[in-house]
Design a protein around this motif. Structure first.
Motif, PDB file in Angstrom:
ATOM      1  N   UNK A  42     -21.360   0.763   8.197  1.00 56.68           N
ATOM      2  CA  UNK A  42     -20.908  -0.485   8.804  1.00 56.68           C
ATOM      3  C   UNK A  42     -22.093  -1.437   8.849  1.00 56.68           C
ATOM      4  N   UNK A  43     -21.840  -2.678   8.490  1.00 54.81           N
ATOM      5  CA  UNK A  43     -22.872  -3.702   8.549  1.00 54.81           C
ATOM      6  C   UNK A  43     -22.257  -4.980   9.099  1.00 54.81           C
ATOM      7  N   UNK A  44     -23.013  -5.676   9.945  1.00 51.35           N
ATOM      8  CA  UNK A  44     -22.571  -6.965  10.485  1.00 51.35           C
ATOM      9  C   UNK A  44     -23.637  -8.009  10.174  1.00 51.35           C
ATOM     10  N   UNK A  45     -23.189  -9.258  10.045  1.00 50.80           N
ATOM     11  CA  UNK A  45     -24.101 -10.374   9.804  1.00 50.80           C
ATOM     12  C   UNK A  45     -23.422 -11.649  10.266  1.00 50.80           C
ATOM     13  N   UNK A  46     -24.204 -12.711  10.496  1.00 49.92           N
ATOM     14  CA  UNK A  46     -23.605 -13.972  10.957  1.00 49.92           C
ATOM     15  C   UNK A  46     -23.019 -14.776   9.802  1.00 49.92           C
ATOM     16  N   UNK A  47     -21.974 -15.550  10.103  1.00 49.95           N
ATOM     17  CA  UNK A  47     -21.470 -16.517   9.150  1.00 49.95           C
ATOM     18  C   UNK A  47     -22.579 -17.537   8.900  1.00 49.95           C
ATOM     19  N   UNK A  48     -22.556 -18.344   7.898  1.00 46.10           N
ATOM     20  CA  UNK A  48     -21.409 -18.692   7.082  1.00 46.10           C
ATOM     21  C   UNK A  48     -21.380 -17.991   5.725  1.00 46.10           C
ATOM     22  N   UNK A  68     -11.010   8.713  11.713  1.00 45.18           N
ATOM     23  CA  UNK A  68     -10.384   7.704  12.586  1.00 45.18           C
ATOM     24  C   UNK A  68     -11.250   7.447  13.823  1.00 45.18           C
ATOM     25  N   UNK A  69     -11.854   8.514  14.348  1.00 44.18           N
ATOM     26  CA  UNK A  69     -12.744   8.348  15.501  1.00 44.18           C
ATOM     27  C   UNK A  69     -13.977   7.539  15.109  1.00 44.18           C
ATOM     28  N   UNK A  70     -14.447   7.731  13.881  1.00 39.74           N
ATOM     29  CA  UNK A  70     -15.581   6.953  13.386  1.00 39.74           C
ATOM     30  C   UNK A  70     -15.253   5.472  13.305  1.00 39.74           C
ATOM     31  N   UNK A  71     -14.034   5.150  12.892  1.00 40.87           N
ATOM     32  CA  UNK A  71     -13.609   3.753  12.856  1.00 40.87           C
ATOM     33  C   UNK A  71     -13.603   3.185  14.272  1.00 40.87           C
ATOM     34  N   UNK A  72     -13.097   3.956  15.237  1.00 38.05           N
ATOM     35  CA  UNK A  72     -13.096   3.497  16.631  1.00 38.05           C
ATOM     36  C   UNK A  72     -14.524   3.257  17.124  1.00 38.05           C
ATOM     37  N   UNK A  73     -15.449   4.159  16.766  1.00 33.13           N
ATOM     38  CA  UNK A  73     -16.853   3.992  17.146  1.00 33.13           C
ATOM     39  C   UNK A  73     -17.439   2.740  16.487  1.00 33.13           C
ATOM     40  N   UNK A  74     -17.102   2.508  15.225  1.00 29.64           N
ATOM     41  CA  UNK A  74     -17.593   1.329  14.510  1.00 29.64           C
ATOM     42  C   UNK A  74     -17.072   0.049  15.163  1.00 29.64           C
ATOM     43  N   UNK A  75     -15.810   0.045  15.567  1.00 29.75           N
ATOM     44  CA  UNK A  75     -15.237  -1.128  16.233  1.00 29.75           C
ATOM     45  C   UNK A  75     -15.974  -1.401  17.545  1.00 29.75           C
ATOM     46  N   UNK A  76     -16.247  -0.354  18.313  1.00 31.96           N
ATOM     47  CA  UNK A  76     -17.002  -0.532  19.567  1.00 31.96           C
ATOM     48  C   UNK A  76     -18.397  -1.091  19.281  1.00 31.96           C
ATOM     49  N   UNK A  77     -19.059  -0.553  18.248  1.00 30.29           N
ATOM     50  CA  UNK A  77     -20.401  -1.013  17.894  1.00 30.29           C
ATOM     51  C   UNK A  77     -20.369  -2.478  17.446  1.00 30.29           C
ATOM     52  N   UNK A  78     -19.414  -2.841  16.586  1.00 29.46           N
ATOM     53  CA  UNK A  78     -19.324  -4.236  16.124  1.00 29.46           C
ATOM     54  C   UNK A  78     -19.092  -5.185  17.289  1.00 29.46           C
ATOM     55  N   UNK A  79     -18.243  -4.806  18.223  1.00 34.59           N
ATOM     56  CA  UNK A  79     -17.989  -5.644  19.393  1.00 34.59           C
ATOM     57  C   UNK A  79     -19.225  -5.759  20.279  1.00 34.59           C
ATOM     58  N   UNK A  80     -19.975  -4.664  20.431  1.00 34.70           N
ATOM     59  CA  UNK A  80     -21.235  -4.728  21.188  1.00 34.70           C
ATOM     60  C   UNK A  80     -22.223  -5.672  20.502  1.00 34.70           C
ATOM     61  N   UNK A  81     -22.314  -5.558  19.180  1.00 33.62           N
ATOM     62  CA  UNK A  81     -23.210  -6.451  18.424  1.00 33.62           C
ATOM     63  C   UNK A  81     -22.791  -7.906  18.637  1.00 33.62           C
ATOM     64  N   UNK A  83     -21.120  -9.205  21.196  1.00 36.75           N
ATOM     65  CA  UNK A  83     -21.394  -9.608  22.581  1.00 36.75           C
ATOM     66  C   UNK A  83     -22.886  -9.849  22.789  1.00 36.75           C
ATOM     67  N   UNK A  84     -23.722  -8.931  22.292  1.00 35.54           N
ATOM     68  CA  UNK A  84     -25.163  -9.041  22.507  1.00 35.54           C
ATOM     69  C   UNK A  84     -25.774 -10.250  21.798  1.00 35.54           C
ATOM     70  N   UNK A  85     -25.227 -10.628  20.656  1.00 39.16           N
ATOM     71  CA  UNK A  85     -25.768 -11.764  19.888  1.00 39.16           C
ATOM     72  C   UNK A  85     -24.744 -12.886  19.801  1.00 39.16           C
ATOM     73  N   UNK A  86     -23.935 -13.017  20.824  1.00 40.31           N
ATOM     74  CA  UNK A  86     -22.827 -13.974  20.805  1.00 40.31           C
ATOM     75  C   UNK A  86     -23.274 -15.401  20.511  1.00 40.31           C
ATOM     76  N   UNK A  87     -24.366 -15.810  21.124  1.00 39.01           N
ATOM     77  CA  UNK A  87     -24.846 -17.171  20.895  1.00 39.01           C
ATOM     78  C   UNK A  87     -25.188 -17.380  19.419  1.00 39.01           C
ATOM     79  N   UNK A  88     -25.829 -16.415  18.827  1.00 46.62           N
ATOM     80  CA  UNK A  88     -26.171 -16.490  17.396  1.00 46.62           C
ATOM     81  C   UNK A  88     -24.922 -16.579  16.535  1.00 46.62           C
ATOM     82  N   UNK A  89     -23.926 -15.757  16.831  1.00 44.01           N
ATOM     83  CA  UNK A  89     -22.697 -15.756  16.041  1.00 44.01           C
ATOM     84  C   UNK A  89     -21.867 -17.021  16.282  1.00 44.01           C
ATOM     85  N   UNK A  90     -21.850 -17.504  17.522  1.00 45.77           N
ATOM     86  CA  UNK A  90     -21.104 -18.736  17.797  1.00 45.77           C
ATOM     87  C   UNK A  90     -21.759 -19.929  17.118  1.00 45.77           C
ATOM     88  N   UNK A  91     -23.076 -19.934  17.058  1.00 43.26           N
ATOM     89  CA  UNK A  91     -23.778 -20.996  16.342  1.00 43.26           C
ATOM     90  C   UNK A  91     -23.419 -20.934  14.852  1.00 43.26           C
TER      91      UNK A  91
END
Length: 97
Positions: A42-48, A68-81, A83-91
């Motif tokens: 799993x990898x996350x990055x900011x738009x655009x 399936x449990x791994x997907x659930x863990x990945x979803x939790x991790x992506x949401x934490x990422x 939330x923690x960098x929300x300002x960066x992602x909203x920008x």
């Protein structure tokens, strides 16, 4: 928030990578072979930009159990990422307007 219900099933990820985005964050889920072990990458990055055009230092990676449990863990991790960098992602989201 990103939810498991909006993602393609594990059978889809077995065949190809899954990409998506939510409120300024982009993500990719993929099958990762490590020796004889299979993981859910799993990898996350900011738009655009897409994955290829985004500088490597802008990306955050994680690995989970390929299940399936791994997907659930990945979803939790992506949401934490998100939330923690929300300002960066909203920008980043404002770039798309």
């Amino acid at each position: 928030m990103i939810t498991k219900e909006v993602l393609a099933p594990l059978a889809f990820i077995k065949k190809t990578e899954l990409t998506g985005g939510y409120e300024g964050i982009r993500f990719k889920l993929y099958k990762k072979e490590i020796g004889e072990e299979t993981k859910l990458g799993c990898v996350v990055w900011p738009e655009p930009f897409n994955f290829i055009k985004t500088p490597e230092e802008e990306k955050e990676y994680a690995e989970f159990e390929f299940s399936e449990e791994g997907i659930e863990d990945a979803v939790r991790w992506m949401n934490r990422e998100w939330i923690e960098a929300r300002e960066r992602f909203e920008q980043a989201k404002r770039w798309n307007k």
